[in-house]
Design a protein around this motif. Structure first.
Motif, mmCIF file in Angstrom:
data_model
loop_
_atom_site.group_PDB
_atom_site.id
_atom_site.type_symbol
_atom_site.label_atom_id
_atom_site.label_comp_id
_atom_site.label_asym_id
_atom_site.label_seq_id
_atom_site.Cartn_x
_atom_site.Cartn_y
_atom_site.Cartn_z
ATOM 1 N N ALA B 189 0.827 -1.208 0.000
ATOM 2 C CA ALA B 189 0.000 0.000 0.000
ATOM 3 C C ALA B 189 0.854 1.248 0.000
ATOM 4 O O ALA B 189 0.544 2.231 -0.691
ATOM 5 N N ARG B 190 1.962 1.211 0.737
ATOM 6 C CA ARG B 190 2.845 2.380 0.779
ATOM 7 C C ARG B 190 3.382 2.700 -0.611
ATOM 8 O O ARG B 190 3.372 3.845 -1.053
ATOM 9 N N LEU B 192 2.230 1.847 -3.633
ATOM 10 C CA LEU B 192 1.206 2.324 -4.568
ATOM 11 C C LEU B 192 0.770 3.748 -4.221
ATOM 12 O O LEU B 192 0.634 4.612 -5.097
ATOM 13 N N ALA B 193 0.576 3.989 -2.918
ATOM 14 C CA ALA B 193 0.070 5.289 -2.493
ATOM 15 C C ALA B 193 1.069 6.393 -2.789
ATOM 16 O O ALA B 193 0.693 7.501 -3.205
ATOM 17 N N LEU B 196 0.838 7.214 -6.479
ATOM 18 C CA LEU B 196 -0.382 7.944 -6.826
ATOM 19 C C LEU B 196 -0.329 9.373 -6.308
ATOM 20 O O LEU B 196 -0.703 10.323 -7.017
ATOM 21 N N ALA B 197 0.150 9.562 -5.071
ATOM 22 C CA ALA B 197 0.158 10.899 -4.467
ATOM 23 C C ALA B 197 1.007 11.853 -5.290
ATOM 24 O O ALA B 197 0.566 12.955 -5.650
ATOM 25 N N LEU B 255 5.793 8.263 2.793
ATOM 26 C CA LEU B 255 5.301 6.922 2.467
ATOM 27 C C LEU B 255 6.426 6.025 1.966
ATOM 28 O O LEU B 255 6.502 4.855 2.325
ATOM 29 N N ALA C 16 -3.096 -0.622 5.653
ATOM 30 C CA ALA C 16 -2.832 -0.535 4.216
ATOM 31 C C ALA C 16 -3.844 0.372 3.542
ATOM 32 O O ALA C 16 -3.494 1.231 2.718
ATOM 33 N N LEU C 19 -3.147 3.980 4.349
ATOM 34 C CA LEU C 19 -2.020 4.538 3.584
ATOM 35 C C LEU C 19 -2.427 4.836 2.146
ATOM 36 O O LEU C 19 -2.095 5.887 1.591
ATOM 37 N N LEU C 20 -3.188 3.900 1.543
ATOM 38 C CA LEU C 20 -3.668 4.154 0.184
ATOM 39 C C LEU C 20 -4.530 5.412 0.160
ATOM 40 O O LEU C 20 -4.414 6.252 -0.742
ATOM 41 N N ALA C 22 -4.317 7.900 2.197
ATOM 42 C CA ALA C 22 -3.465 9.085 2.346
ATOM 43 C C ALA C 22 -2.894 9.509 1.007
ATOM 44 O O ALA C 22 -2.919 10.693 0.631
ATOM 45 N N GLY C 23 -2.393 8.528 0.238
ATOM 46 C CA GLY C 23 -1.805 8.855 -1.060
ATOM 47 C C GLY C 23 -2.815 9.469 -1.997
ATOM 48 O O GLY C 23 -2.573 10.511 -2.617
ATOM 49 N N ILE C 24 -4.005 8.831 -2.093
ATOM 50 C CA ILE C 24 -5.008 9.338 -3.038
ATOM 51 C C ILE C 24 -5.516 10.705 -2.580
ATOM 52 O O ILE C 24 -5.740 11.605 -3.394
ATOM 53 N N MET C 26 -3.895 13.068 -0.892
ATOM 54 C CA MET C 26 -2.962 14.162 -1.189
ATOM 55 C C MET C 26 -2.849 14.380 -2.692
ATOM 56 O O MET C 26 -2.776 15.505 -3.178
ATOM 57 N N GLY C 27 -2.851 13.277 -3.443
ATOM 58 C CA GLY C 27 -2.687 13.411 -4.888
ATOM 59 C C GLY C 27 -3.834 14.163 -5.527
ATOM 60 O O GLY C 27 -3.639 15.163 -6.220
#
Lengths: 306, 259, 86
Positions: B189-190, B192-193, B196-197, B255, C16, C19-20, C22-24, C26-27
């Motif tokens: 997850a780290r 992929l995230a 994407l970020a 991440l 998990a 975290l996903l 968090a990424g989406i 911020m993106g």
């Protein structure tokens, strides 16, 4: 002693030191394989400390050399360059902070620009950075093997020591996050907020954190604090990301392509062009953040841009 | 053939495919601006042609970054041919490709926008060609910043993927795809995230800065006297517009480096 | 299954997904503020070229408007930080 004499005395010493380091004869200075630097429980990164000191010395020598034999009638080339620089920075400071308060900040802003710019230009010098305590890809005797005493580096994850290909170049101090964060704290917090408290008083300064006022203001307090902190974060991470990214791209692409034409163009773009622009942006943003706290009253600002 | 091998090949394809999208649009848009400028000022043909070529060369940079990452992913796929099945490694390769691919879209389109506006402005007021050309170069260089951030995260993800593939089952089992409770899930997850970020985070800032750069060129041509003021407003405005992508860089670094 | 076992099994999955997220967060959350702040900067350039004598007023208004626009990105940053240290 006059500045000119001092510079003339210092220049040969600098040249001798530079060639010593270039030839790898720097063990006498204790710079190769330096002991860990610890003070009050905080670890210091040798590379950043030494490289920023180098940039400071370079700025001092440069300005000394450019200001030899100042004359009003027949200015030399160096004098013209330094006058243009001072003029530009004076205009910037007057435009953003104000015509009377601005020149007070000129020494700080000018030093900041020259220091950060000289730091960004360090990567143009083809000196192997471990002579100055650089920590990446150590391979002291340059045989490509892991010998006792060297740090163990595994670039491709197969459990074998593989330090990779390293370009001989000085590291910019900006590639370490501590350098821009320190400068941002000095200029935004100490100079900016400090002069905000000094010029407007503590009460007026604190009132800004409850900006819409009333009950809304109490709710907005944490967001205002985060907004002020984000200034610090964005100004420091911007220059760090740009310079660090440029350094990584240069080392990766130069490792892939063993030619010399492509790296020259890339140094021109990432090091000279981006380095200068980012140093200027850092300076300009620092001046803007100072001006948001310490700007003069609105009625004076109309004629501030002349 | 392993999972990481397939992921690296897929990532390479995504990186180059998405990365070429923005640059292609941008280069065409710059050419369109040059055609408009030529229709207005046919006598300035050498200048306009030269400016167009310079602008297109810089607009190509995001695609070249994507090409570099695609090559690195291709080499990585050759090395992971017999690697054990590792979800985290596969996610790192896929994330690296996605990051530079999506991150290059905004920079590619944005550089083209700046070149188009600069050519348009230059044809409107040919006497201001020097400052407009300089502003175009600075604006285009600035638009590349988002793409450079994305490239940094991609390279981090590649390095992380190269060192992540040491554990995992030797061959395919169905349950190797669904490792329920373990650090592998979190690392996947780290990776992929992070991709994407940074990938999506680079789009908005690049487009915004490109709009500001184009407007700065146009206003410079409209009012050649107020050079310094436009420069101040443009620099500070774009530097502030950069901060969302800087925030994305921070989140992605957190991440990646904790993986 | 008792509560401890469920927590042990579900914990990494929850992390998990956090975290996903968090990424989406911020993106996607930085697309809008980026375009908006750039738009403000471009319009400010245009305004300065139209009325250079109102420069400082325009500059200040642009900075305040951009600060308000950036608060969206700051919300995304705060949420992403909370999620990534979940």
């Amino acid at each position: 002693m006059k500045a000119g004499t001092r510079a003339r005395a210092a220049a040969p010493i600098a040249v001798i030191l530079f060639f010593h380091v270039l030839c790898g004869e720097s063990a006498w200075a204790g710079l190769d394989n330096p002991p860990p630097l610890e003070f009050l429980g905080i670890q210091f990164n040798h590379a950043t400390v030494i490289h920023s000191a180098l940039a400071a010395v370079a700025v001092y020598l440069l300005v000394c050399l450019l200001t030899i034999n100042l004359s009003r009638e027949r200015p030399r080339r160096g004098q013209v360059v330094i006058e243009m620089l001072v003029d530009m920075l004076l205009g910037l400071v007057k435009q953003t902070i104000g015509p009377t308060r601005g020149p007070k900040f000129l020494p700080f802003i000018g030093t900041l620009f020259l220091f950060v710019w000289a730091g960004n230009m360090l990567s143009l010098f083809p000196v192997e950075s471990h002579h100055f305590g650089g920590e990446f890809f150590h391979d002291y005797n340059r045989n490509g093997l892991y010998d006792p005493g060297e740090p163990f580096i595994d670039m491709n994850g197969d459990g074998v020591h593989n330090p990779g290909f390293q370009l001989p170049r000085l590291e910019e101090p900006t590639t370490d996050l501590t350098f821009p964060v320190t400068l941002a704290v000095i200029f935004v917090v100490v100079l900016g907020h400090g002069s905000g408290i000094r010029f407007r008083g503590l009460f007026e300064y604190l009132k800004e954190y409850f900006s819409p006022g009333g009950i809304m203001g109490i709710g907005m307090f944490p967001l205002n604090v985060v907004g002020k902190l984000s200034e610090l974060v964005s100004i420091s991470f911007r220059i760090f990301g740009n310079i660090f990214g440029g350094a990584i791209i240069m080392s990766v692409v130069s490792g892939l392509v063993f030619s010399f034409l492509l790296p020259i163009g890339m140094y021109g773009y990432f090091s000279v062009f981006c380095g200068t622009i980012q140093a200027f942006v850092f300076t300009m943003l620092a001046a803007t953040y100072i001006s948001m706290e310490a700007a003069e009253e609105a009625e004076n600002k109309g004629d501030a841009d002349q | 053939m392993g999972l990481a091998n397939a992921a690296a090949l897929l990532g390479a394809g995504l990186a180059m495919g998405l990365g070429a999208l923005g640059s292609g649009f941008g280069i065409g848009y710059a050419a369109g601006g040059a055609l408009r400028a030529l229709a207005r000022q046919p006598i300035k043909q050498p200048l306009i042609f030269r400016t167009m070529l310079v602008g297109q060369a810089i607009t190509e940079t995001p695609a070249i970054f994507a090409l570099v990452v695609a090559f690195l992913l291709y080499f990585a796929s050759a090395e992971t041919l017999d690697a054990p099945w590792s979800l985290a490694q596969s996610a790192a390769f896929l994330g690296a490709g996605l990051c530079i691919g999506v991150g290059a879209i905004g920079s590619g389109i944005g550089s083209g926008l700046v070149a188009h506006d600069a050519l348009d402005a230059m044809s409107g007021n040919p006497s201001s060609q020097g400052p407009v050309l300089m502003f175009m170069l600075i604006g285009q260089a600035w638009v590349q910043t988002g793409c450079i951030f994305a490239l940094v995260i991609s390279l981090f993800l590649l390095a992380s993927g190269n060192s992540a593939g040491l554990s995992g089952p030797e061959d395919f089992r169905l349950w190797s795809l669904i490792p329920l409770a373990g650090p592998e899930t979190v690392a996947t997850a780290r990776h992929l995230a992070a991709g994407l970020a940074m990938g999506f985070g680079a789009i908005g800032s690049s487009l915004g800065i490109a709009y500001a750069g184009g407007m700065a060129c146009r206003s410079l041509a409209a009012m050649p006297g107020s050079d310094a003021r436009i420069k101040t407003v443009y620099f500070v405005g774009s530097a502030t517009a950069q901060s969302p992508s800087v925030f994305s860089l921070i989140i992605s670094l957190i991440l990646v480096l904790n993986a | 299954m008792n509560e401890e076992t469920v927590k042990l099994l579900i914990g990494p999955i929850t992390q998990a997904f956090a975290l996903l997220g968090a990424g989406i967060c911020m993106g996607l959350g930085s697309i809008g503020p980026g375009i908006g702040e750039g738009f403000a900067a471009g319009k400010a350039c245009e305004a300065v070229s139209r009325r250079p004598e109102e420069y400082s007023q325009i500059f200040r208004t642009m900075l305040v408007g951009q600060a308000v626009t950036e608060s969206c990105a700051i919300y995304a940053l705060v949420v992403a930080l909370i999620l990534s240290f979940h």
